[in-house]
Design a protein around this motif. Structure first.
Motif, mmCIF file in Angstrom:
data_model
loop_
_atom_site.group_PDB
_atom_site.id
_atom_site.type_symbol
_atom_site.label_atom_id
_atom_site.label_comp_id
_atom_site.label_asym_id
_atom_site.label_seq_id
_atom_site.Cartn_x
_atom_site.Cartn_y
_atom_site.Cartn_z
ATOM 1 N N VAL A 228 -2.144 3.974 -34.889
ATOM 2 C CA VAL A 228 -1.399 4.340 -33.681
ATOM 3 C C VAL A 228 -1.423 5.859 -33.557
ATOM 4 C CG1 VAL A 228 0.796 4.234 -32.466
ATOM 5 C CG2 VAL A 228 0.090 2.332 -33.933
ATOM 6 N N PRO A 229 -2.199 6.412 -32.636
ATOM 7 C CA PRO A 229 -2.230 7.868 -32.458
ATOM 8 C C PRO A 229 -0.849 8.410 -32.054
ATOM 9 C CG PRO A 229 -4.063 6.799 -31.329
ATOM 10 C CD PRO A 229 -3.132 5.709 -31.762
ATOM 11 N N ALA A 230 -0.684 9.691 -32.239
ATOM 12 C CA ALA A 230 0.602 10.304 -31.898
ATOM 13 C C ALA A 230 0.916 10.140 -30.416
ATOM 14 C CB ALA A 230 0.565 11.782 -32.275
ATOM 15 N N ASP A 231 -0.112 10.243 -29.600
ATOM 16 C CA ASP A 231 0.072 10.060 -28.154
ATOM 17 C C ASP A 231 -0.869 8.956 -27.683
ATOM 18 O OD1 ASP A 231 1.957 12.230 -27.644
ATOM 19 O OD2 ASP A 231 0.276 13.557 -28.147
ATOM 20 N N VAL A 232 -0.289 7.886 -27.196
ATOM 21 C CA VAL A 232 -1.079 6.760 -26.684
ATOM 22 C C VAL A 232 -0.988 6.771 -25.162
ATOM 23 C CG1 VAL A 232 -1.387 4.270 -26.643
ATOM 24 C CG2 VAL A 232 -0.650 5.408 -28.754
ATOM 25 N N PRO A 233 -2.079 7.011 -24.474
ATOM 26 C CA PRO A 233 -2.025 7.050 -23.006
ATOM 27 C C PRO A 233 -1.904 5.654 -22.402
ATOM 28 C CG PRO A 233 -4.279 7.338 -23.758
ATOM 29 C CD PRO A 233 -3.426 7.294 -25.001
ATOM 30 N N THR A 234 -1.643 5.642 -21.124
ATOM 31 C CA THR A 234 -1.613 4.389 -20.365
ATOM 32 C C THR A 234 -2.985 4.148 -19.747
ATOM 33 O OG1 THR A 234 0.726 4.722 -19.846
ATOM 34 C CG2 THR A 234 -0.486 3.148 -18.475
ATOM 35 N N THR A 235 -3.446 2.918 -19.822
ATOM 36 C CA THR A 235 -4.729 2.568 -19.230
ATOM 37 C C THR A 235 -4.706 2.873 -17.730
ATOM 38 O OG1 THR A 235 -4.809 0.730 -20.806
ATOM 39 C CG2 THR A 235 -6.443 0.725 -19.045
ATOM 40 N N ALA A 236 -5.827 3.394 -17.251
ATOM 41 C CA ALA A 236 -5.886 3.758 -15.826
ATOM 42 C C ALA A 236 -5.631 2.550 -14.925
ATOM 43 C CB ALA A 236 -7.264 4.347 -15.516
ATOM 44 N N GLU A 237 -4.857 2.747 -13.910
ATOM 45 C CA GLU A 237 -4.597 1.689 -12.929
ATOM 46 C C GLU A 237 -5.774 1.594 -11.955
ATOM 47 O OE1 GLU A 237 -0.964 3.132 -11.225
ATOM 48 O OE2 GLU A 237 0.251 1.888 -12.549
ATOM 49 N N PRO A 238 -6.051 0.408 -11.451
ATOM 50 C CA PRO A 238 -7.134 0.266 -10.469
ATOM 51 C C PRO A 238 -6.813 1.050 -9.198
ATOM 52 C CG PRO A 238 -6.435 -1.871 -11.324
ATOM 53 C CD PRO A 238 -5.418 -0.882 -11.780
ATOM 54 N N THR A 239 -7.855 1.600 -8.598
ATOM 55 C CA THR A 239 -7.655 2.282 -7.325
ATOM 56 C C THR A 239 -7.644 1.255 -6.191
ATOM 57 O OG1 THR A 239 -10.015 2.559 -6.892
ATOM 58 C CG2 THR A 239 -8.933 4.256 -8.237
ATOM 59 N N ALA A 240 -7.198 1.713 -5.046
ATOM 60 C CA ALA A 240 -7.184 0.822 -3.878
ATOM 61 C C ALA A 240 -8.610 0.372 -3.530
ATOM 62 C CB ALA A 240 -6.551 1.547 -2.690
ATOM 63 N N GLU A 241 -9.588 1.275 -3.681
ATOM 64 C CA GLU A 241 -10.976 0.901 -3.407
ATOM 65 C C GLU A 241 -11.457 -0.180 -4.362
ATOM 66 O OE1 GLU A 241 -13.857 3.786 -4.484
ATOM 67 O OE2 GLU A 241 -15.504 2.848 -3.390
ATOM 68 N N GLN A 242 -11.143 -0.040 -5.642
ATOM 69 C CA GLN A 242 -11.573 -1.030 -6.630
ATOM 70 C C GLN A 242 -10.957 -2.396 -6.342
ATOM 71 O OE1 GLN A 242 -10.297 1.293 -10.056
ATOM 72 N NE2 GLN A 242 -12.407 1.580 -10.721
ATOM 73 N N ILE A 243 -9.698 -2.419 -6.018
ATOM 74 C CA ILE A 243 -9.036 -3.694 -5.732
ATOM 75 C C ILE A 243 -9.636 -4.345 -4.490
ATOM 76 C CG2 ILE A 243 -6.859 -4.734 -5.019
ATOM 77 C CD1 ILE A 243 -5.451 -2.723 -6.827
ATOM 78 N N ASP A 244 -9.906 -3.546 -3.490
ATOM 79 C CA ASP A 244 -10.504 -4.094 -2.270
ATOM 80 C C ASP A 244 -11.884 -4.687 -2.566
ATOM 81 O OD1 ASP A 244 -10.690 -4.413 0.702
ATOM 82 O OD2 ASP A 244 -12.338 -2.991 0.437
ATOM 83 N N LEU A 245 -12.692 -3.981 -3.339
ATOM 84 C CA LEU A 245 -14.020 -4.499 -3.683
ATOM 85 C C LEU A 245 -13.910 -5.792 -4.480
ATOM 86 C CD1 LEU A 245 -15.855 -1.181 -4.640
ATOM 87 C CD2 LEU A 245 -16.415 -2.682 -2.727
ATOM 88 N N LEU A 246 -13.016 -5.829 -5.456
ATOM 89 C CA LEU A 246 -12.900 -7.010 -6.308
ATOM 90 C C LEU A 246 -12.437 -8.227 -5.511
ATOM 91 C CD1 LEU A 246 -11.296 -5.399 -9.490
ATOM 92 C CD2 LEU A 246 -13.562 -6.440 -9.325
ATOM 93 N N ARG A 247 -11.467 -8.053 -4.652
ATOM 94 C CA ARG A 247 -10.871 -9.204 -3.973
ATOM 95 C C ARG A 247 -11.652 -9.651 -2.741
ATOM 96 N NH1 ARG A 247 -4.417 -7.516 -4.195
ATOM 97 N NH2 ARG A 247 -4.298 -7.357 -6.482
ATOM 98 N N ASN A 248 -12.319 -8.710 -2.102
ATOM 99 C CA ASN A 248 -12.922 -9.059 -0.813
ATOM 100 C C ASN A 248 -14.445 -9.093 -0.817
ATOM 101 O OD1 ASN A 248 -10.366 -9.201 0.532
ATOM 102 N ND2 ASN A 248 -10.310 -6.962 0.452
ATOM 103 N N ARG A 249 -15.071 -8.440 -1.776
ATOM 104 C CA ARG A 249 -16.537 -8.431 -1.800
ATOM 105 C C ARG A 249 -17.125 -9.058 -3.062
ATOM 106 N NH1 ARG A 249 -20.621 -3.292 -0.660
ATOM 107 N NH2 ARG A 249 -22.554 -4.418 -1.178
ATOM 108 N N ILE A 250 -16.550 -8.772 -4.213
ATOM 109 C CA ILE A 250 -17.137 -9.236 -5.474
ATOM 110 C C ILE A 250 -16.685 -10.644 -5.834
ATOM 111 C CG2 ILE A 250 -17.228 -8.806 -7.963
ATOM 112 C CD1 ILE A 250 -16.946 -5.792 -7.288
ATOM 113 N N ASP A 251 -15.401 -10.905 -5.750
ATOM 114 C CA ASP A 251 -14.894 -12.192 -6.251
ATOM 115 C C ASP A 251 -13.846 -12.796 -5.327
ATOM 116 O OD1 ASP A 251 -14.729 -14.312 -8.071
ATOM 117 O OD2 ASP A 251 -13.136 -13.347 -9.223
ATOM 118 N N PRO A 252 -14.180 -13.006 -4.058
ATOM 119 C CA PRO A 252 -13.184 -13.573 -3.145
ATOM 120 C C PRO A 252 -12.781 -15.000 -3.510
ATOM 121 C CG PRO A 252 -15.346 -13.501 -2.096
ATOM 122 C CD PRO A 252 -15.453 -12.720 -3.383
#
Length: 292
Positions: A228-252
């Motif tokens: 466990v490192p001294a500072d553990v970051p938070t995983t990056a949240e998906p951007t609005a563009e990524q969510i739109d691509l995933l839901r509407n173009r890649i895996d509807p």
């Protein structure tokens, strides 16, 4: 920030592993919908020129994920076609593999994967499908990324019941000294966190925890010791563009859900998705049929 699901966090983190690296290729391997979505997302965003091979279609374009149309779409837009055996020689034995995610039943602190059996191998509680190309992937590809739909001590366990394969050694200097492919740590992506192991002598370390998850939750849910490192970051949240691509173009159609369902649930959901695909095909025939 757009609302997102945890599997979308996982997809985006895996997508970041697909990069444009010369003639190294990413492979659509055994049925791993979440990984497929990640590869398509990378092609549509930060890695448009990365090599992608699927269904023996070389240089395939990003396609919509489905059970009846993905394969045809991959071949239609590809640069070339090959067959299974030459592709195996080119990628696996030719060490041109960049990335092909594995999703095993178990993984332990040494990075061993189990796709063979739960319990005693000769008298197992559960007989698993087997490794297929997974042992070659974890040993011969530049990057090793494993993802799991659950993060618990049964899955990320102290010792796998059977080692179907493992990356050995893991340390970059040791691999290079032996003339083996190197390029990155062993990375685990789960619904809770991202873990990495890049030194044979050290345990997996927590690279990041997903939004809303604590380090203590990750440690408690993992069946082997973790750094466990001294500072553990938070995983990056998906951007609005990524969510739109995933839901509407890649895996509807939502094929990624299969990674999170039981066997019985998968059968019912498969029927649901196929019904949607059939209805869409019928509608396409209707609107394109000659008039008169």
């Amino acid at each position: 920030m757009a609302k997102y699901d945890v599997h979308e966090v996982m997809v985006c983190r895996i997508a970041s592993e697909m990069t444009e690296e010369g003639d190294y290729v990413t492979i659509l391997g055994s049925f791993t919908p979440l990984a497929y979505a990640a590869y398509m997302l990378a092609k549509l965003t930060h890695a448009p020129d990365a090599w992608l091979v699927g269904y023996n279609a070389i240089g395939m374009p990003p396609v919509e994920l489905s059970f009846t149309g993905s394969e045809a779409a991959a071949y239609r837009g590809s640069l070339a076609r090959n067959s299974f055996t030459p592709n195996g020689h080119l990628v696996h034995l030719g060490t041109h593999g960049l990335l092909e995610c594995v999703s095993s039943a178990q993984m332990d602190g040494d990075g061993a994967i189990n796709l063979s059996a739960i319990g005693d191998y000769d008298h197992p509680k559960v007989r698993l499908p087997g490794g297929a190309g997974a042992p070659e992937v974890v040993q011969n590809y530049r990057k090793v990324v494993a993802y799991f739909s659950k993060h618990d001590a049964r899955t990320l366990c102290a010792k796998v019941d059977y080692a179907t394969g493992r990356r050995t050694p893991i340390s970059r200097d040791k691999r290079e000294a032996l003339g083996l492919v190197s390029g990155g740590p062993v990375t685990i992506v789960t619904p809770l966190a991202v873990l990495v192991k890049e030194d044979d002598e050290r345990p997996f370390a927590i690279e990041s925890v997903h939004p809303g998850v604590s380090v203590d939750e990750v440690v408690a849910a993992t069946g082997f010791a973790v750094d466990v490192p001294a500072d553990v970051p938070t995983t990056a949240e998906p951007t609005a563009e990524q969510i739109d691509l995933l839901r509407n173009r890649i895996d509807p159609l939502g094929t990624v859900r299969f990674d999170f369902l039981s066997g019985e649930e998968r059968l019912a959901y498969l029927e649901e998705v196929l019904a949607k695909e059939w209805a869409r095909a019928e509608e396409l025939v209707r609107v394109t049929a000659p008039v008169g």
